[in-house]
Every structure is written in structure tokens, then in C-alpha cells.
Design a protein around this motif. Structure first.
Motif, PDB file in Angstrom:
ATOM      1  N   THR A  21       0.830  -1.190   0.000  1.00  0.00           N
ATOM      2  CA  THR A  21       0.000   0.000   0.000  1.00  0.00           C
ATOM      3  C   THR A  21       0.866   1.242   0.000  1.00  0.00           C
ATOM      4  N   PHE A  22       0.280   2.351  -0.419  1.00  0.00           N
ATOM      5  CA  PHE A  22       0.999   3.608  -0.511  1.00  0.00           C
ATOM      6  C   PHE A  22       0.738   4.467   0.706  1.00  0.00           C
ATOM      7  N   ALA A  23       1.790   5.074   1.214  1.00  0.00           N
ATOM      8  CA  ALA A  23       1.650   5.965   2.361  1.00  0.00           C
ATOM      9  C   ALA A  23       1.583   7.416   1.917  1.00  0.00           C
ATOM     10  N   GLY A 177      -9.386   2.529  13.816  1.00  0.00           N
ATOM     11  CA  GLY A 177      -9.205   1.707  12.625  1.00  0.00           C
ATOM     12  C   GLY A 177     -10.404   1.738  11.703  1.00  0.00           C
ATOM     13  N   MET A 178     -10.233   1.140  10.512  1.00  0.00           N
ATOM     14  CA  MET A 178     -11.319   1.119   9.531  1.00  0.00           C
ATOM     15  C   MET A 178     -12.469   0.230  10.012  1.00  0.00           C
ATOM     16  N   LEU A 179     -13.680   0.782   9.957  1.00  0.00           N
ATOM     17  CA  LEU A 179     -14.916   0.040  10.136  1.00  0.00           C
ATOM     18  C   LEU A 179     -15.786   0.382   8.926  1.00  0.00           C
ATOM     19  N   ILE A 270      -4.545  10.158  -0.236  1.00  0.00           N
ATOM     20  CA  ILE A 270      -3.594   9.926   0.848  1.00  0.00           C
ATOM     21  C   ILE A 270      -4.147   8.812   1.730  1.00  0.00           C
ATOM     22  N   ARG A 271      -3.308   7.867   2.085  1.00  0.00           N
ATOM     23  CA  ARG A 271      -3.762   6.758   2.928  1.00  0.00           C
ATOM     24  C   ARG A 271      -4.082   7.261   4.332  1.00  0.00           C
ATOM     25  N   ARG A 272      -5.316   7.027   4.755  1.00  0.00           N
ATOM     26  CA  ARG A 272      -5.771   7.394   6.098  1.00  0.00           C
ATOM     27  C   ARG A 272      -5.843   6.176   7.011  1.00  0.00           C
ATOM     28  N   TYR A 282      -6.494   3.119   2.264  1.00  0.00           N
ATOM     29  CA  TYR A 282      -7.814   3.708   2.049  1.00  0.00           C
ATOM     30  C   TYR A 282      -7.738   5.182   2.380  1.00  0.00           C
ATOM     31  N   GLY A 283      -8.208   6.011   1.446  1.00  0.00           N
ATOM     32  CA  GLY A 283      -8.196   7.453   1.639  1.00  0.00           C
ATOM     33  C   GLY A 283      -9.584   7.971   1.939  1.00  0.00           C
ATOM     34  N   TYR A 284     -10.026   8.944   1.162  1.00  0.00           N
ATOM     35  CA  TYR A 284     -11.387   9.447   1.301  1.00  0.00           C
ATOM     36  C   TYR A 284     -12.271   8.749   0.264  1.00  0.00           C
TER      37      TYR A 284
END
Length: 349
Positions: A21-23, A177-179, A270-272, A282-284
Motif C-alpha cells: 500500500t501507498f503511504a 481503525g477502519m470500520l 492519501i492513505r488514512r 484507504y483514503g477518502y
């Protein structure tokens, strides 16, 4: 070919390179040197012909710097036929949020959602509701229990989707974290309507209407009349591709009319957080992945509704699939990633 032999067919396509993944953010596409399109088109055509072995794939459109490299509709599908783009529509909602910020209807991504949704909060709300921001909703980090997957049916069967979502238990802290939850983007749709005084569909038609080829058809609404942010949106493959081209061009139309700010596109890529599904960034509302050594920003909808943008190569690729067939646990999404990787490697050589 049935879905049980899908992965075997995917193996016949070019192998996926090791990915990470990209930072960092992705800059919108810069000017690229002219490509020998006449040499590329037959090779892309071969890839798309091989892809007919993916039994639920319906359409593919491939362009580089706005120039057509190949397109294909499989079976009875049509490039101009309407399809449910599922969660790929979350990227459209994200674009509308960015435009609303630029227009001053919203302050910024750090604005607390209670400034707009306080009247929808439950009695004696959890204090953490007051900490949730626009950015948390965009990046799936609200902390509230997910209204996707096993909870989706209960949520859409409720009498008030907004209040049901806001009354959910906290599974994590806001900003954690992602939900992944369609309720998060639905709350954004509600917020957009409340701050603008217009339905989200009207905003999309007004704000993205100048984009040639872009059109949203049918779109489901909740019991209060708010459009479902992040699902059940009808769009043609060409319209989905046109939206991708807008982002590939840095937010301007073919004639140079700016619809989305370049800064918003950078922020969106941008990776969030990391996806709980596959580890991708995952970004926006956009997933972020490396394919064949290139950064790819992609929208993903259930069934395999995909929109890929590779800024470094000027590539925009739209793929649509049978909306009723799952794409993650079957390996089908990975087969589509394999096809995209093959397109990248073909264009780069």
C-alpha cells in the motif's frame, strides 16, 4: 465458466506483481509523452478478449491520457447500459463533499458532524458522537458499528437510517481503525442535503453536470427521502469512466472547467487507514494499491464495479460486472486486479 474455476482463468492473465500500500499522496496526472497508441491497441484487445473467461465481467473501458485504448462489452451487456455501481458510488459522494468544502457549505474535514446532525442524535448520546468528523466518515473511521455486511439488512429495514446509524454502539474510538460502513457515506449524503438545502442527486447533477458523459440515473432513497450515500446508484460504464477521467485530469473537464479542486483529489488519495478486506490503503472513499510497481487509486463496488486510475501512466480503466455476484471472497476482485495489472504492464512496455 463457473465461479469455482474463476481463479484458474485469472491465472491465464498476466501475473500480479507483489504489491504494497501507498503511504504518500498521488499527484493528479502530469503531462506524459505521446504513446504509440496504434501499437498498444491490439495488445489491449488481446487482454480484453482473454478476459471474457471471467464469467461475471460485463464491460471494460481503457483509456490513456483520454485516448481510447480498448473497450469491450461481454454477452448481452452494453457500454451505454445502466448498471448499479454499488460502493463505487462512495467516490462520487466524496467528490461532492470536496466541492461542498470549496463552496464554503462545509468548513473542512475536521468539522464535527454534530454541527449538522445534532438533531438526529439519540437521547443521552454517547459523548464520542460529538468527536466524529467529516473526515472520519470519509475514511471509515467513525468508530460506530458497521452498517454493512451482516448489519446492512437491519439498517435499511429501519424507519430512520440516520438515527439508526447514529445510535449504533461504538466498536472503536473516532479516528481509530477502519470500520467499513455504508452508513458513514450515507450520513455524508444527509449532511450535504442539510447544508445545501438540495437533495444529493440534485447537487451531483448541478456540480458534476458540466462533465461530458457523466450522468446518474436511478438512485435509492431512505424513508426520509435522503439519497443513499454509497450504494444503489445507477450509472453507465461510460459515465463511471467519465468520472474517473475527471479525477485523472486533476478535477477539470476536457474544456478546462474546474469541478473538483486538485487539492481535494490529492487529499482523497492519501492513505488514512488500511482496508480490513485486503490490507490496501484507504483514503477518502478511494482504495490505494501498488500494481506492477505503479500507484493505483481505485473505487470498488460489490460484484466487481471497478474504477482504476494510474496517474503515472495516465490510465483510466472502468470495469463493471454482475452486481449480484460477490467479488471478494470468491477471488473475483483479485482477478480484476490481475487484469488491471496486465493493462499497466502492457502500456508501460
Amino acid at each position: 465458466m463457473n465461479r469455482r474455476t474463476l481463479l484458474a482463468a485469472a491465472a491465464a492473465l498476466p501475473l500480479v506483481s507483489a504489491s504494497r500500500t501507498f503511504a504518500q499522496s498521488a499527484e493528479p496526472t502530469a503531462a506524459l509523452p505521446p504513446a504509440d497508441l496504434d501499437a498498444l491497441r491490439p495488445r489491449i484487445a488481446t487482454l480484453l478478449e482473454d478476459a471474457r473467461r471471467l464469467d461475471t465481467l460485463e464491460t471494460v473501458i481503457v483509456t490513456r491520457n483520454g485516448e481510447a485504448l480498448g473497450e469491450r462489452a461481454y454477452g448481452t451487456s452494453s457500454l451505454d447500459g445502466s448498471t448499479n455501481i454499488k460502493s463505487a458510488s462512495k467516490c462520487v459522494v466524496s467528490a461532492l463533499v470536496g466541492i461542498a468544502i470549496d463552496k464554503g457549505l462545509l468548513d473542512d474535514v475536521d468539522q464535527k458532524i454534530e454541527t449538522v446532525l445534532r438533531s438526529e442524535f439519540p437521547n443521552n448520546p454517547d459523548p464520542r458522537l460529538s468527536q466524529i468528523t467529516i473526515g472520519h466518515l470519509l475514511s471509515m473511521r467513525a468508530g460506530l458499528d458497521r452498517m454493512s455486511g451482516p448489519n446492512y439488512g437491519r439498517w435499511v429495514a429501519s424507519r430512520n437510517w440516520t438515527r439508526f446509524a447514529l445510535a449504533a454502539d461504538f466498536i472503536d474510538e473516532p479516528g481509530g481503525g477502519m470500520l467499513y460502513s455504508t452508513a458513514s457515506t450515507h450520513l455524508l449524503s444527509v449532511i450535504l442535503t442539510k447544508v445545501s438545502g438540495k437533495p444529493t442527486l440534485a447537487l451531483a447533477r448541478d456540480w458534476l453536470g458540466p462533465l461530458k458523459g457523466f450522468r446518474i440515473g436511478a438512485w435509492d432513497r431512505d424513508p426520509q427521502g435522503y439519497y443513499l450515500g454509497g450504494n444503489q446508484m445507477a450509472m453507465t460504464p461510460r459515465s463511471l469512466h467519465a468520472f474517473g477521467e475527471l479525477y485523472r485530469r486533476g478535477g477539470v473537464t476536457e474544456d478546462g472547467t474546474r469541478l473538483v479542486s486538485e487539492a481535494w483529489i490529492r487529499e482523497s488519495w492519501i492513505r488514512r487507514t488500511n482496508s480490513v478486506f485486503n490490507g490496501d490503503g484507504y483514503g477518502y472513499a478511494w482504495f490505494l494499491k501498488e500494481m506492477a510497481g505503479e500507484q493505483v487509486n481505485y473505487a470498488w463496488g460489490y460484484g466487481g464495479q471497478m474504477l482504476y486510475i494510474t496517474p503515472s501512466l495516465g490510465l483510466t480503466v472502468a470495469m463493471t460486472s454482475n452486481e449480484a455476484a460477490p467479488s471478494a471472497r470468491t477471488g473475483y476482485r483479485d482477478a480484476l486486479h490481475t487484469l488491471m495489472t496486465g493493462i499497466i504492464e502492457t502500456v508501460r512496455t
